[in-house]
Design an enzyme around this catalytic site. Structure first.
Site, PDB file in Angstrom:
ATOM      1  CG  ASN A  12      21.697  24.719  60.213  1.00 15.07           C
ATOM      2  OD1 ASN A  12      22.904  24.987  60.288  1.00 15.07           O
ATOM      3  ND2 ASN A  12      21.033  24.719  59.065  1.00 15.07           N
ATOM      4  CD1 TRP A  13      23.422  27.361  66.255  1.00 13.57           C
ATOM      5  CD2 TRP A  13      25.540  27.696  66.901  1.00 13.57           C
ATOM      6  NE1 TRP A  13      23.445  27.356  67.631  1.00 13.57           N
ATOM      7  CE2 TRP A  13      24.735  27.563  68.055  1.00 13.57           C
ATOM      8  CE3 TRP A  13      26.913  27.906  67.066  1.00 13.57           C
ATOM      9  CZ2 TRP A  13      25.259  27.638  69.345  1.00 13.57           C
ATOM     10  CZ3 TRP A  13      27.435  27.979  68.351  1.00 13.57           C
ATOM     11  CH2 TRP A  13      26.617  27.846  69.473  1.00 13.57           C
ATOM     12  CE  LYS A  14      19.767  28.085  58.549  1.00 14.71           C
ATOM     13  NZ  LYS A  14      18.667  28.605  57.780  1.00 14.71           N
ATOM     14  CG  HIS A 102      20.038  23.550  54.964  1.00 17.99           C
ATOM     15  ND1 HIS A 102      19.779  24.741  54.338  1.00 17.99           N
ATOM     16  CD2 HIS A 102      19.375  23.581  56.148  1.00 17.99           C
ATOM     17  CE1 HIS A 102      18.985  25.465  55.114  1.00 17.99           C
ATOM     18  NE2 HIS A 102      18.728  24.786  56.216  1.00 17.99           N
ATOM     19  CD  GLU A 178      15.169  22.504  57.412  1.00 18.37           C
ATOM     20  OE1 GLU A 178      15.074  23.020  58.527  1.00 18.37           O
ATOM     21  OE2 GLU A 178      16.152  22.659  56.674  1.00 18.37           O
ATOM     22  N   GLY A 184      13.716  30.739  57.498  1.00 19.46           N
ATOM     23  CA  GLY A 184      14.216  32.087  57.762  1.00 19.46           C
ATOM     24  C   GLY A 184      13.237  33.198  57.393  1.00 19.46           C
ATOM     25  CB  SER A 220       9.812  30.189  60.460  1.00 16.42           C
ATOM     26  OG  SER A 220      10.455  30.899  59.420  1.00 16.42           O
ATOM     27  N   GLY A 242      17.508  30.041  62.940  1.00 18.68           N
ATOM     28  CA  GLY A 242      17.668  31.299  63.677  1.00 18.68           C
ATOM     29  C   GLY A 242      17.460  31.188  65.184  1.00 18.68           C
TER      30      GLY A 242
END
Ligand code: PGA
Length: 259
Positions: A12-14, A102, A178, A184, A220, A242
């Site tokens: 997920n590149w956000k 999300h 999640e 993150g 993470s 990330g």
């Protein structure tokens, strides 16, 4: 590992990257992993909407065995929905999955379970795999309410969702567990704790649909904690934030998940 299918590793590149960075990413990614290795997993990327076209063409240009995904999907086919995206718009770029609910959308933009349910129904109808995200926040975790919170989110976010078991898609629905406090933060959940929650979710899903629906862990994930998480018998893969922007690390996560 008691997985009924190959591990699923989704990035997920956000709201990150650019055309130029995405090209550099895939050039490097291609050099750090082979298609033979990628065949051992289902690997996908959900870039921002503005990069769907580019990433779709890089996947072809570099002949990389991965699928494209989106970070959202709207329940309507078209219309006055500023800032949203429809299934047909996504399918123009061969988008195969859509992240739904999300925690960043839930906490910052008021996404509710009922919205998630409508998005999920639409995705299934349009043969786009919904990747529904659920997870408790830090205070719920500390209060020992994880199971209760996750069960409620799961049921409400899947309200009126039907899955046609005869439909010939390998993945009809994917859930990403999640914990919000792990996203993150560099504080991944304890593998056995994550496994307990994934097990609960899988059991609920089996009761609802009579199917073994894959459940991913997210929060993470990096190449250092991959092995201890994937060893767990109820974790079917990862939703990676990330670390999915770092080609070498993401390749290493895939490799460690499949060996
Ligand atoms: P993270 O994000 O891997 O950066 O913690 C996960 C996610 O938000 O899906």
């Amino acid at each position: 590992m008691q997985q009924s299918h190959s591990p699923i590793i989704l990035g997920n590149w956000k709201m990150n990257s650019s055309s130029q960075n995405a090209r550099v990413f895939f050039e490097t990614f291609k050099n750090t992993i082979t298609n033979k290795e990628l065949e051992k997993a289902l690997v996908g990327f959900a870039p921002p909407f503005t990069l769907l076209d580019k990433v779709s063409s890089f996947i072809k240009e570099f002949s990389i065995n991965v699928i494209l995904g989106s970070q959202n999907i709207h329940w309507a086919e078209s219309g006055a929905h500023t800032g949203e995206i429809s299934a047909s718009q996504l399918k123009e770029f061969n988008t195969k999955f859509a992240i739904i609910g999300h925690s960043e959308r839930r906490t910052m933009y008021g996404e509710k379970n009922e919205h998630c349910a409508k998005r999920t129904i639409q995705a299934i109808k349009e043969a786009i795999i919904p990747v529904l995200c659920i997870g408790e926040n830090e205070s719920e975790y500390k209060a020992g309410k994880t199971k209760e919170v996750v069960t409620k989110q799961l049921h409400e976010s899947l309200s009126n969702v039907k899955i046609d078991v005869k439909e010939n898609h390998t993945y009809k629905l994917i859930i990403a567990y999640e914990p919000v406090w792990a996203i993150g933060t560099g504080l991944s959940a304890e593998p056995s704790e994550a496994n307990t929650i994934c097990k609960l979710i899988k059991a609920e899903l089996f009761n609802l649909f009579g199917l073994n629906i894959p459940v991913l862990y997210g929060g993470s994930v990096d190449d250092k904690n991959t092995s201890s998480l994937i060893e767990q018998d109820r974790i079917d893969g990862f939703l990676v934030g990330g670390a999915s922007l770092k080609p070498e690390v993401f390749s290493s996560i895939i490799r460690k998940s499949t060996t």
